[in-house]
Design an enzyme around this catalytic site. Structure first.
Site, short mmCIF file in Angstrom:
data_model
loop_
_atom_site.label_atom_id
_atom_site.label_comp_id
_atom_site.label_asym_id
_atom_site.label_seq_id
_atom_site.Cartn_x
_atom_site.Cartn_y
_atom_site.Cartn_z
N LYS A 75 0.82 -1.22 0.00
CA LYS A 75 0.00 0.00 0.00
C LYS A 75 0.86 1.27 0.00
CE LYS A 75 -4.10 -1.95 2.21
NZ LYS A 75 -5.10 -1.77 3.27
N ASN B 261 -4.99 2.03 -1.40
CA ASN B 261 -5.54 0.68 -1.63
C ASN B 261 -6.26 0.58 -2.97
OD1 ASN B 261 -8.01 1.94 -1.23
ND2 ASN B 261 -8.77 0.45 0.25
N ASP C 157 -10.53 2.73 2.68
CA ASP C 157 -10.81 2.02 3.95
C ASP C 157 -11.68 2.86 4.88
OD1 ASP C 157 -9.55 -0.34 3.35
OD2 ASP C 157 -7.68 0.14 4.39
N GLY D 202 -1.40 1.01 12.96
CA GLY D 202 -0.78 0.48 11.74
C GLY D 202 -1.49 1.06 10.52
P1 NDP Z 1 -0.23 -3.42 10.55
O1 NDP Z 1 0.72 -4.55 10.59
O2 NDP Z 1 0.10 -2.20 9.76
O3 NDP Z 1 -0.52 -2.92 12.08
C1 NDP Z 1 -0.73 -3.85 13.09
C2 NDP Z 1 -1.25 -3.17 14.34
O4 NDP Z 1 -1.48 -4.18 15.34
C3 NDP Z 1 -0.27 -2.16 14.94
O5 NDP Z 1 -0.97 -1.14 15.58
C4 NDP Z 1 0.49 -3.02 15.97
O6 NDP Z 1 1.05 -2.29 17.04
C5 NDP Z 1 -0.66 -3.89 16.50
N1 NDP Z 1 -0.13 -5.13 17.08
C6 NDP Z 1 0.49 -6.15 16.43
N2 NDP Z 1 0.86 -7.10 17.31
C7 NDP Z 1 0.48 -6.67 18.53
C8 NDP Z 1 0.61 -7.21 19.85
N3 NDP Z 1 1.20 -8.39 20.08
N4 NDP Z 1 0.11 -6.51 20.88
C9 NDP Z 1 -0.49 -5.30 20.66
N5 NDP Z 1 -0.63 -4.73 19.46
C10 NDP Z 1 -0.14 -5.41 18.39
O7 NDP Z 1 -1.62 -4.05 10.09
P2 NDP Z 1 -2.86 -3.26 9.44
O8 NDP Z 1 -3.01 -1.99 10.18
O9 NDP Z 1 -2.73 -3.22 7.98
O10 NDP Z 1 -4.09 -4.25 9.77
C11 NDP Z 1 -4.64 -4.36 11.06
C12 NDP Z 1 -5.83 -5.31 11.00
O11 NDP Z 1 -6.92 -4.73 10.27
C13 NDP Z 1 -5.46 -6.63 10.30
O12 NDP Z 1 -5.94 -7.69 11.10
C14 NDP Z 1 -6.21 -6.55 8.97
O13 NDP Z 1 -6.62 -7.82 8.53
C15 NDP Z 1 -7.40 -5.66 9.31
N6 NDP Z 1 -7.90 -4.90 8.16
C16 NDP Z 1 -9.22 -4.99 7.81
C17 NDP Z 1 -9.73 -4.28 6.75
C18 NDP Z 1 -11.18 -4.39 6.40
O14 NDP Z 1 -11.56 -3.96 5.31
N7 NDP Z 1 -12.01 -4.95 7.26
C19 NDP Z 1 -8.87 -3.38 5.94
C20 NDP Z 1 -7.50 -3.32 6.40
C21 NDP Z 1 -7.05 -4.07 7.45
P3 NDP Z 1 2.55 -1.66 16.90
O15 NDP Z 1 2.39 -0.40 16.10
O16 NDP Z 1 2.96 -1.41 18.31
O17 NDP Z 1 3.39 -2.68 16.19
#
Ligand code: NDP
Length: 277
Positions: free
Chosen positions: A71, A92, A107, A134
């Site tokens: 992205k 996206n 989104d 994220g």
């Molecule tokens: P990213 O990898 O960019 O971000 C992940 C996020 O989760 C960060 O905020 C990260 O925190 C947090 N995280 C990961 N591991 C942990 C942990 N062990 N404890 C606490 N926080 C944690 O992913 P995306 O933002 O792209 O996606 C996030 C979710 O949204 C995914 O599950 C994806 O499938 C879903 N999604 C759904 C969409 C829809 O249309 N319904 C569209 C886009 C995404 P940190 O910054 O500290 O690493």
């Protein structure tokens, strides 16, 4: 002889991409308007991504969707972009236009539409807690702020990322940030949105009971098996819950409109996906 409508060539790029529901969603949208559509799922690598997208454009493609991890690369490729895409630094949806590639991030619109239309959530004046900072959280923050909430608190494991996001969007409305582990002191919210990827590891975020009243909606951007942990937790605690499948279909509907000018109805597509398991 009168020629029929021209074939619309689209694709989604990702790695992995075979699990993507986008080809099915867009075929169902195209059926609503009897439009001939080819929508492929293309697995790319960082080094080949730009070349693959160019091939689609040169082969008469209309545009494409982009999913993880491309992205940001797609944002860099676009010659013009929407404000939502620029704030997220993530695209996206690419639309190949004569004057260059336009990049959007649908989104936020998909989430807001699902909340307001399907879940009848009143965002104006509401208190919202956004869990995660994220790509997904960044993609929806501006659209949420534009609906006029009273407050958005971003809570993320890495608090500095949440703070940077809040600073970048503070011109749009009241937004603040904290660490995911600092939520104990927060007052209840009208809406708690899970934008963490914990569900993919079979886990739900740790959420203090004080965040919720019996009116709070917990909206999980995850869907399918990744939504199970938080759905279970909400069910055990009697918290209203929604998964993010409606957001997925909603963001796709906005991409489809950008490419074709037609506004598909997400409801029957959402129903078909739920029936399909
Ligand atoms: P990213 O990898 O960019 O971000 C992940 C996020 O989760 C960060 O905020 C990260 O925190 C947090 N995280 C990961 N591991 C942990 C942990 N062990 N404890 C606490 N926080 C944690 O992913 P995306 O933002 O792209 O996606 C996030 C979710 O949204 C995914 O599950 C994806 O499938 C879903 N999604 C759904 C969409 C829809 O249309 N319904 C569209 C886009 C995404 P940190 O910054 O500290 O690493």
């Amino acid at each position: 002889m009168v020629a029929g409508p021209q074939l619309i060539r689209l694709a989604v790029f990702g790695q992995p991409v075979s699990q993507s529901l986008s080809p099915r969603i867009h075929r169902l949208f195209a059926d609503q308007f009897s439009l001939p559509l080819e929508y492929r799922a293309i697995e790319a690598r960082r080094e080949t991504f730009e070349n693959e997208v160019s091939k689609l454009a040169q082969g008469g493609g209309t545009g494409c969707n982009i999913t993880l991890p491309f992205k940001h690369q797609a944002w860099e490729l676009a010659s013009r972009r929407s404000d939502d895409a620029d704030r997220a630094e993530a695209v996206n949806t690419l639309h190949f236009r004569d004057d260059g590639w336009f990049g959007d991030n649908t989104d936020g619109g998909g989430l807001v539409g699902d909340l307001e239309k399907r879940r009848a959530v009143a965002l104006r004046g509401s208190r919202i807690c956004l869990l995660g900072a994220g790509g997904a959280a960044r993609g929806v923050l501006a659209a949420l702020l534009r609906r006029g909430p009273k407050e958005i608190l971003i809570a993320n494991r890495s608090a500095d990322k949440a703070q940077a996001m809040a600073r970048l969007n503070s011109d749009l409305g009241p937004v603040s940030a904290t660490g995911l582990d600092r939520l104990r002191d927060a007052a209840p919210f009208d809406l708690v949105i899970n934008a963490t990827s914990l569900g993919h590891r079979g886990r739900a975020p740790e959420l203090p009971a004080s965040l919720f009243t019996d009116k709070t909606l917990c909206y999980d951007m995850n869907y399918g098996t990744a939504a199970t942990p938080l759905a279970r937790l909400c069910n055990e605690r009697g918290i209203r819950y929604s998964d993010g499948l409606g957001m997925l279909v909603g963001q796709a509907a906005l991409s489809f409109r950008l490419w074709t000018g037609e506004s598909p109805d997400p409801a029957p597509v959402l129903a078909a996906l739920r029936e399909g398991g």
